[in-house]
Design an enzyme around this catalytic site. Structure first.
Site, PDB file in Angstrom:
ATOM      1  N   ASP A   1      13.144  -1.198 -20.212  1.00 53.72           N
ATOM      2  CA  ASP A   1      14.300  -1.944 -20.451  1.00 53.72           C
ATOM      3  C   ASP A   1      14.764  -2.606 -19.190  1.00 53.72           C
ATOM      4  O   ASP A   1      14.947  -3.763 -18.932  1.00 53.72           O
ATOM      5  CB  ASP A   1      15.139  -1.254 -21.342  1.00 53.72           C
ATOM      6  CG  ASP A   1      14.998  -1.206 -22.589  1.00 53.72           C
ATOM      7  OD1 ASP A   1      14.003  -1.843 -23.119  1.00 53.72           O
ATOM      8  OD2 ASP A   1      15.776  -0.304 -23.375  1.00 53.72           O
TER       9      ASP A   1
ATOM     10  N   HIS B   1      10.850  -5.970 -23.555  1.00 54.43           N
ATOM     11  CA  HIS B   1       9.557  -5.330 -23.428  1.00 54.43           C
ATOM     12  C   HIS B   1       8.295  -6.274 -22.905  1.00 54.43           C
ATOM     13  O   HIS B   1       7.517  -5.479 -22.049  1.00 54.43           O
ATOM     14  CB  HIS B   1       9.176  -4.480 -24.605  1.00 54.43           C
ATOM     15  CG  HIS B   1      10.333  -3.771 -24.779  1.00 54.43           C
ATOM     16  ND1 HIS B   1      10.161  -2.950 -26.498  1.00 54.43           N
ATOM     17  CD2 HIS B   1      11.359  -3.114 -24.627  1.00 54.43           C
ATOM     18  CE1 HIS B   1      11.324  -2.185 -26.467  1.00 54.43           C
ATOM     19  NE2 HIS B   1      12.014  -2.405 -25.254  1.00 54.43           N
TER      20      HIS B   1
ATOM     21  N   HIS C   1      21.618  -2.971 -21.990  1.00 50.86           N
ATOM     22  CA  HIS C   1      21.193  -4.442 -21.798  1.00 50.86           C
ATOM     23  C   HIS C   1      22.402  -4.982 -21.225  1.00 50.86           C
ATOM     24  O   HIS C   1      22.366  -5.723 -20.450  1.00 50.86           O
ATOM     25  CB  HIS C   1      20.608  -4.976 -23.090  1.00 50.86           C
ATOM     26  CG  HIS C   1      19.360  -4.300 -23.371  1.00 50.86           C
ATOM     27  ND1 HIS C   1      18.211  -4.442 -22.746  1.00 50.86           N
ATOM     28  CD2 HIS C   1      18.995  -3.672 -24.351  1.00 50.86           C
ATOM     29  CE1 HIS C   1      17.203  -3.962 -23.292  1.00 50.86           C
ATOM     30  NE2 HIS C   1      17.705  -3.363 -24.560  1.00 50.86           N
TER      31      HIS C   1
ATOM     32  N   HIS D   1      11.613   4.889 -21.242  1.00 50.25           N
ATOM     33  CA  HIS D   1      11.929   3.613 -22.013  1.00 50.25           C
ATOM     34  C   HIS D   1      12.976   2.980 -21.213  1.00 50.25           C
ATOM     35  O   HIS D   1      12.994   1.468 -21.227  1.00 50.25           O
ATOM     36  CB  HIS D   1      12.130   3.900 -23.377  1.00 50.25           C
ATOM     37  CG  HIS D   1      12.374   2.555 -24.020  1.00 50.25           C
ATOM     38  ND1 HIS D   1      11.045   1.769 -24.459  1.00 50.25           N
ATOM     39  CD2 HIS D   1      13.238   1.877 -24.634  1.00 50.25           C
ATOM     40  CE1 HIS D   1      11.607   0.873 -24.932  1.00 50.25           C
ATOM     41  NE2 HIS D   1      12.927   0.490 -25.032  1.00 50.25           N
TER      42      HIS D   1
END
Ligand SMILES: [Zn+2]
Length: 309
Positions: A242, A81, A265, A238
């Site tokens: 990421d 972030h 991720h 969001h």
């Protein structure tokens, strides 16, 4: 969009503190200006010799719960972030000092990091800016996950998520990554989880700092946070946050259109691995060559010079 042809750093240092999501401990963090070609680096001031870890793809050591970088046993967890905030605001060079292994979670979004960067101010430096320029598509698929980049005049991300929970479902969002849109449309979007995930993680000694203060918590049907959502599609926004954070580990600005579907991720990291093996599909160039000032909308690949880095 931001077509800064020179590198940028912070005007002055700025400090703040917050709680580490997994440790639940207080972390102090200082963002400092850095010289040209420094990139973004993290310094662990709590460890002997204060090791410095560059925020680069090659330094990623774990992607299971968050993106973790490290070297010789010194790690910094949950960099995504803050990294997204620096990239989104167009900061090329900065030193991030922190006294713990985890970047503080703040409110689960990039809102505070972004306002701290603005508070520090951003200055242009004398050295030219380099960037990755995508010349032909790169695509990877794994089951129903998909990630790709295509040539584009801007750094653009299109993301689609598909969760079985009725509160999320299928959401899609597309954004040109530049400071104004990043700050308004992406930075405030918080991370999210099912309340049961928090319970399981706490049993494992993780997410000890996790609460309604730093995540959207839902039960599948409804959001449990009393104030509800910041955007009705906050979840996919969001995921874009990421992605910007993970792809910022390329280490340089990026001109291309990224399209990701059901990514996380780990998959983002796999994509970066593929990206670096497909060297014929992109070039590293001077930003000033990628965007000739007299004609910023049109790019002529034959005029683009490769630069050895
Ligand atoms: Zn996140």
């Amino acid at each position: 969009m931001l077509i800064s042809t020179n590198q940028r750093t912070l005007e002055k240092s700025v400090s703040f503190s917050g709680i580490g999501l997994h440790s639940g401990r207080k972390v102090h963090l200082t963002l400092k200006p850095a010289p040209p070609n420094h990139g973004i680096k993290f310094k662990r001031t709590d460890l002997p010799n204060m090791p410095v870890i560059p925020a680069l793809f090659q330094m990623v050591v774990d992607t299971s719960l968050a993106t973790v970088i490290g070297e010789e046993g010194a790690i910094v967890s949950t960099v995504e972030h803050l990294m997204a905030s620096l990239t989104g605001m167009g900061v090329d060079n900065a030193l991030v000092e922190l006294d713990a292994h985890e970047v503080p979670v703040m409110d689960g979004s990039a809102k505070l990091f972004t306002s701290m960067i603005k508070k520090a101010g951003i200055v242009e430096q004398k050295s030219p800016r380099f960037c990755f320029l995508v010349k032909e598509p790169i695509e990877i698929t794994d089951g129903d996950r998909f990630a790709a980049v295509y040539p584009s005049d801007t750094f653009k991300i299109t993301c689609t998520i598909d969760f079985a929970h009725p509160i999320i479902g299928i959401q899609s969002f597309s954004v040109d990554v530049e400071p104004e849109s990043f700050e308004k449309d992406i930075a405030p979007a918080r991370t999210f989880c099912h309340f049961k995930e928090i319970e399981y993680m706490k049993q494992d000694g993780l997410a000890l700092g996790g609460s309604l203060e730093n995540a959207i918590v839902h039960d599948g049907e409804k959001v449990l946070n009393p104030d509800g959502l910041r955007f009705k599609d906050e979840f996919v926004r969001h995921k874009i946050l990421d992605c910007i954070g993970d792809f910022s580990l390329l280490g340089m600005p990026f001109l291309g259109h990224m399209v990701v579907k059901k990514s996380g991720h780990m998959f983002n990291h796999l994509f970066l691995k593929e990206f670096f093996t497909r060297k014929k599909s992109w070039d590293t160039v001077l930003m000033s060559d990628a965007f000739p000032p007299e004609d910023p909308g049109k790019r002529d690949y034959s005029a683009v010079r490769s630069v050895a880095l």
